[in-house]
Every structure is written in C-alpha cells, then in structure tokens.
Write a protein that holds these residues in place. Structure first.
Motif, PDB file in Angstrom:
ATOM      1  N   LEU A   9       0.835  -1.187   0.000  1.00 15.05           N
ATOM      2  CA  LEU A   9       0.000   0.000   0.000  1.00 15.05           C
ATOM      3  C   LEU A   9       0.877   1.248   0.000  1.00 15.05           C
ATOM      4  O   LEU A   9       2.029   1.209   0.430  1.00 15.05           O
ATOM      5  N   VAL A  10       0.324   2.350  -0.481  1.00 16.78           N
ATOM      6  CA  VAL A  10       1.030   3.630  -0.469  1.00 16.78           C
ATOM      7  C   VAL A  10       0.292   4.588   0.453  1.00 16.78           C
ATOM      8  O   VAL A  10      -0.828   4.326   0.896  1.00 16.78           O
ATOM      9  N   LEU A  11       0.903   5.734   0.708  1.00 22.58           N
ATOM     10  CA  LEU A  11       0.392   6.649   1.716  1.00 22.58           C
ATOM     11  C   LEU A  11      -1.005   7.161   1.396  1.00 22.58           C
ATOM     12  O   LEU A  11      -1.787   7.444   2.298  1.00 22.58           O
ATOM     13  N   SER A  12      -1.333   7.278   0.116  1.00 22.58           N
ATOM     14  CA  SER A  12      -2.657   7.787  -0.250  1.00 22.58           C
ATOM     15  C   SER A  12      -3.766   6.788   0.067  1.00 22.58           C
ATOM     16  O   SER A  12      -4.943   7.145   0.102  1.00 22.58           O
ATOM     17  N   GLU A  13      -3.383   5.533   0.308  1.00 26.51           N
ATOM     18  CA  GLU A  13      -4.384   4.493   0.565  1.00 26.51           C
ATOM     19  C   GLU A  13      -4.461   4.096   2.036  1.00 26.51           C
ATOM     20  O   GLU A  13      -5.510   3.698   2.521  1.00 26.51           O
ATOM     21  N   TRP A  14      -3.316   4.161   2.736  1.00 26.84           N
ATOM     22  CA  TRP A  14      -3.312   3.664   4.106  1.00 26.84           C
ATOM     23  C   TRP A  14      -2.298   4.426   4.931  1.00 26.84           C
ATOM     24  O   TRP A  14      -1.125   4.474   4.595  1.00 26.84           O
ATOM     25  N   VAL A  15      -2.733   5.041   6.015  1.00 26.18           N
ATOM     26  CA  VAL A  15      -1.826   5.787   6.880  1.00 26.18           C
ATOM     27  C   VAL A  15      -1.422   4.890   8.046  1.00 26.18           C
ATOM     28  O   VAL A  15      -1.941   4.999   9.150  1.00 26.18           O
ATOM     29  N   GLY A  16      -0.537   3.964   7.784  1.00 22.66           N
ATOM     30  CA  GLY A  16       0.022   3.101   8.810  1.00 22.66           C
ATOM     31  C   GLY A  16       1.506   3.348   8.925  1.00 22.66           C
ATOM     32  O   GLY A  16       2.108   4.068   8.127  1.00 22.66           O
ATOM     33  N   GLY A  17       2.120   2.734   9.942  1.00 29.17           N
ATOM     34  CA  GLY A  17       3.538   2.941  10.158  1.00 29.17           C
ATOM     35  C   GLY A  17       4.383   2.569   8.959  1.00 29.17           C
ATOM     36  O   GLY A  17       5.319   3.285   8.582  1.00 29.17           O
ATOM     37  N   GLY A  18       4.033   1.448   8.301  1.00 32.19           N
ATOM     38  CA  GLY A  18       4.806   1.000   7.156  1.00 32.19           C
ATOM     39  C   GLY A  18       4.735   1.965   5.988  1.00 32.19           C
ATOM     40  O   GLY A  18       5.747   2.269   5.353  1.00 32.19           O
ATOM     41  N   THR A  19       3.545   2.477   5.691  1.00 28.55           N
ATOM     42  CA  THR A  19       3.404   3.399   4.559  1.00 28.55           C
ATOM     43  C   THR A  19       4.101   4.724   4.841  1.00 28.55           C
ATOM     44  O   THR A  19       4.662   5.347   3.934  1.00 28.55           O
ATOM     45  N   LEU A  20       4.077   5.150   6.099  1.00 30.31           N
ATOM     46  CA  LEU A  20       4.779   6.387   6.458  1.00 30.31           C
ATOM     47  C   LEU A  20       6.282   6.229   6.252  1.00 30.31           C
ATOM     48  O   LEU A  20       6.955   7.112   5.722  1.00 30.31           O
ATOM     49  N   VAL A  21       6.815   5.099   6.686  1.00 28.83           N
ATOM     50  CA  VAL A  21       8.246   4.825   6.519  1.00 28.83           C
ATOM     51  C   VAL A  21       8.599   4.755   5.040  1.00 28.83           C
ATOM     52  O   VAL A  21       9.601   5.335   4.593  1.00 28.83           O
ATOM     53  N   ASN A  22       7.793   4.042   4.264  1.00 31.92           N
ATOM     54  CA  ASN A  22       8.060   3.908   2.835  1.00 31.92           C
ATOM     55  C   ASN A  22       8.093   5.268   2.149  1.00 31.92           C
ATOM     56  O   ASN A  22       8.972   5.554   1.329  1.00 31.92           O
ATOM     57  N   ASP A  23       7.110   6.115   2.452  1.00 34.23           N
ATOM     58  CA  ASP A  23       7.014   7.411   1.801  1.00 34.23           C
ATOM     59  C   ASP A  23       8.189   8.306   2.191  1.00 34.23           C
ATOM     60  O   ASP A  23       8.775   8.984   1.341  1.00 34.23           O
ATOM     61  N   TYR A  24       8.537   8.307   3.472  1.00 31.98           N
ATOM     62  CA  TYR A  24       9.648   9.130   3.935  1.00 31.98           C
ATOM     63  C   TYR A  24      10.961   8.662   3.313  1.00 31.98           C
ATOM     64  O   TYR A  24      11.765   9.475   2.830  1.00 31.98           O
ATOM     65  N   LEU A  25      11.170   7.348   3.289  1.00 34.18           N
ATOM     66  CA  LEU A  25      12.400   6.809   2.727  1.00 34.18           C
ATOM     67  C   LEU A  25      12.498   7.112   1.236  1.00 34.18           C
ATOM     68  O   LEU A  25      13.568   7.496   0.732  1.00 34.18           O
ATOM     69  N   ALA A  26      11.393   6.958   0.511  1.00 33.76           N
ATOM     70  CA  ALA A  26      11.407   7.256  -0.926  1.00 33.76           C
ATOM     71  C   ALA A  26      11.768   8.717  -1.166  1.00 33.76           C
ATOM     72  O   ALA A  26      12.543   9.038  -2.092  1.00 33.76           O
ATOM     73  N   GLY A  27      11.237   9.609  -0.362  1.00 36.72           N
ATOM     74  CA  GLY A  27      11.556  11.020  -0.509  1.00 36.72           C
ATOM     75  C   GLY A  27      13.027  11.308  -0.273  1.00 36.72           C
ATOM     76  O   GLY A  27      13.647  12.092  -1.008  1.00 36.72           O
ATOM     77  N   ARG A  28      13.615  10.672   0.725  1.00 37.79           N
ATOM     78  CA  ARG A  28      15.027  10.887   1.015  1.00 37.79           C
ATOM     79  C   ARG A  28      15.915  10.314  -0.085  1.00 37.79           C
ATOM     80  O   ARG A  28      16.951  10.877  -0.425  1.00 37.79           O
ATOM     81  N   ILE A  29      15.512   9.171  -0.636  1.00 34.31           N
ATOM     82  CA  ILE A  29      16.293   8.567  -1.720  1.00 34.31           C
ATOM     83  C   ILE A  29      16.240   9.454  -2.961  1.00 34.31           C
ATOM     84  O   ILE A  29      17.250   9.651  -3.644  1.00 34.31           O
TER      85      ILE A  29
END
Length: 289
Positions: A9-29
């Motif tokens: 899932l991505v942040l637009s679909e689910w605001v859970g800990g995993g999606t938050l981490v994924n989105d933040y990490l993708a932005g930093r990369i």
C-alpha cells in the motif's frame, strides 16, 4: 539509479507505520538523486508485470505480504541487486513449525540472495531466524522524521487516550480496566475503527467516548492534549511507532512491553528519533551502491 520500491500500500491508501516509513524513505532517496517508483502488489492491484524490469537497477523490497512465490523467484533469479526491509512478506515465520512450511524454501532464497536484510527490531529478527540463518543482517529503527511529536511542554495535558483498532484482539478491554484504575475525572477518549460494536457499549458504560480515526497529520496535536496513553501490541508490531510517538510527546505510557522492538533500544526517545531521521537513512542509502 532507478529503484523499484515494492510495497502493498502507499500513503494515499493507508496511513500506517509502514506506509509512512516507505514514503519518507522514498523522498530521502529521491533527494539523493535517485529515481524511485512504487510497485504496488495487493489484493486489488498488481504492478509486477506492468513495470520495465530491465530498466530497474535495484529492488527495495518493503512490506509486501501479497508478493507471490513466482515473483520472488523472478527477482531473486534476475541477477539484479535487492535489499529487503521489514520482512512482512514472510508472515510464515510467525507460524508454528515455520521451518517446515512449504513457503520456507522461497523465504530462504529471498534472504540468501539479498544485498542486505534489514530488520527494525531484534524481536522481529528472532522470528525469521526460526526459518533459516538470515544472511547480511542489519537491525536498525525505521527511518522517519519524528520531530512533530517532540514534547511541546504543555502543562494543560489531561485525560486518557487510546489510538488503534477497537477490538478484543487489540486489548481494548485491558485498556478500559487500566483507564478506570487510573481514573481521575478526566476524559477517556478512544480513536479508531470499531471492529466489534459491542465494545462501543463497554466504552460508553465506562464513561468513555469513541471518535473516528484521525489523519496522521492530526495525531501529534492529539497526543499533546492528553496525559495517559494506552496500547496493547501484537507480535507483528515489531517496532511500534505509536509508542514512540506518545513517548516523545511526554505522555505517561500504559503499554505492554512484550513484542515491542522499541524497548530493545537503549536510547532515549529523543536520541532514537534522531537516529531514525539521520543514521537510519544514511545506512540504507549506503546499501544502494
């Protein structure tokens, strides 16, 4: 580099800990000059066959419980480097007799071929070691910016707060007992989806009030209003961001420590948050080359 970040899932679909981490990490990369494309695989969507695997330089495998064995085998056999983070794909590792499960061989191949296998707590790693010896292991807290949750030194805090699924599985009855034991005439608030309507009656009978779920951006202000925080984790809460969020906000915690990886880290909440924001990201970026 062209990086495929594989997730359910991505942040637009689910605001859970995993999606938050994924989105933040993708932005930093991306800020480091790389290209990141989310490859979603869930019960309603499967991007695996629609992406150009030849153009991918590295797979960053995040929480992907719906990735099937054939897709894993294709990735492992492609010769492309990949890093596996948060091995929720291998839920078989939480089962009894996990090492003899039919899916165990696929899991062993996944771990064996990875450039790195990143776990967010020692307790999570211990479950995967039930299946096989995990190679190229790195244990670190999840990368995320926790600055919005740092204690605002509010003196008007009052009340008792529960955030999460309102269900027996999540220990809502235990929370009610604990709240009543610490009752001081201040509000008892419950935020989350109600999995069992009967529990709403129990909350009302205890003098509590249930509210709808709140967007993640509103959680920090919410936590900073209350004094007490209640949470009963399950094994799959391998790190448990909710607990760290409440801890950073300066709340009094009423939490079961079992199965929460946060308590395996000796750092204070502030030190751990700083590590998550800087060192965790740097450690992951170093694995991409």
């Amino acid at each position: 580099m062209n990086i495929a970040l594989i997730t359910d899932l991505v942040l637009s679909e689910w605001v859970g800990g995993g999606t938050l981490v994924n989105d933040y990490l993708a932005g930093r990369i991306r800020s480091a000059g790389h290209t990141v494309d989310f490859v979603q695989i869930n019960s309603q969507r499967n991007d695996w066959d629609s992406i150009d695997h030849g153009a991918i330089d590295l797979y960053l495998v995040m929480n992907i419980p719906y990735m099937v064995g054939s897709q894993q085998a294709q990735m492992v056999g492609s010769g492309k480097p990949y890093v596996v983070f948060r091995h929720d794909i291998a839920s078989v590792c939480y089962l009894d007799n996990a090492s003899s499960h039919p899916a165990a061989e696929v899991v062993r191949a996944l771990f064996g071929g990875a450039r790195a296998n990143i776990f967010i707590s020692p307790i999570q790693l211990a479950y995967y070691q039930r299946v096989c010896e995990v190679k190229n292991t790195l244990v670190m807290p999840p990368p995320l910016d926790m600055q919005p949750f740092v204690d605002q030194q509010r003196r008007d805090r009052a009340g008792h707060l529960y955030i999460g699924e309102i269900s027996a599985q999540r220990g809502i009855t235990k929370s009610l007992v604990a709240m009543q034991a610490h009752a001081d005439g201040t509000p008892l608030a419950f935020y989350g989806q109600a999995a069992d309507p009967a529990l709403l009656q129990a909350i009302e009978a205890a003098g509590g009030q249930r509210f709808a779920e709140v967007p993640h951006g509103a959680i920090a202000p919410l936590l900073n209003r209350y004094r007490h925080f209640y949470y009963h984790p399950r094994i799959i809460d391998a790190f448990c961001l909710k607990v760290l969020e409440a801890e950073l906000c300066g709340m009094t915690l009423h939490v079961e420590h079992n199965h929460i990886g946060r308590y395996y880290y000796r750092e204070t909440a502030q030190e751990l948050a700083q590590f998550m924001r800087q060192q965790s990201v740097d450690m992951i970026l170093s694995l991409l080359y």
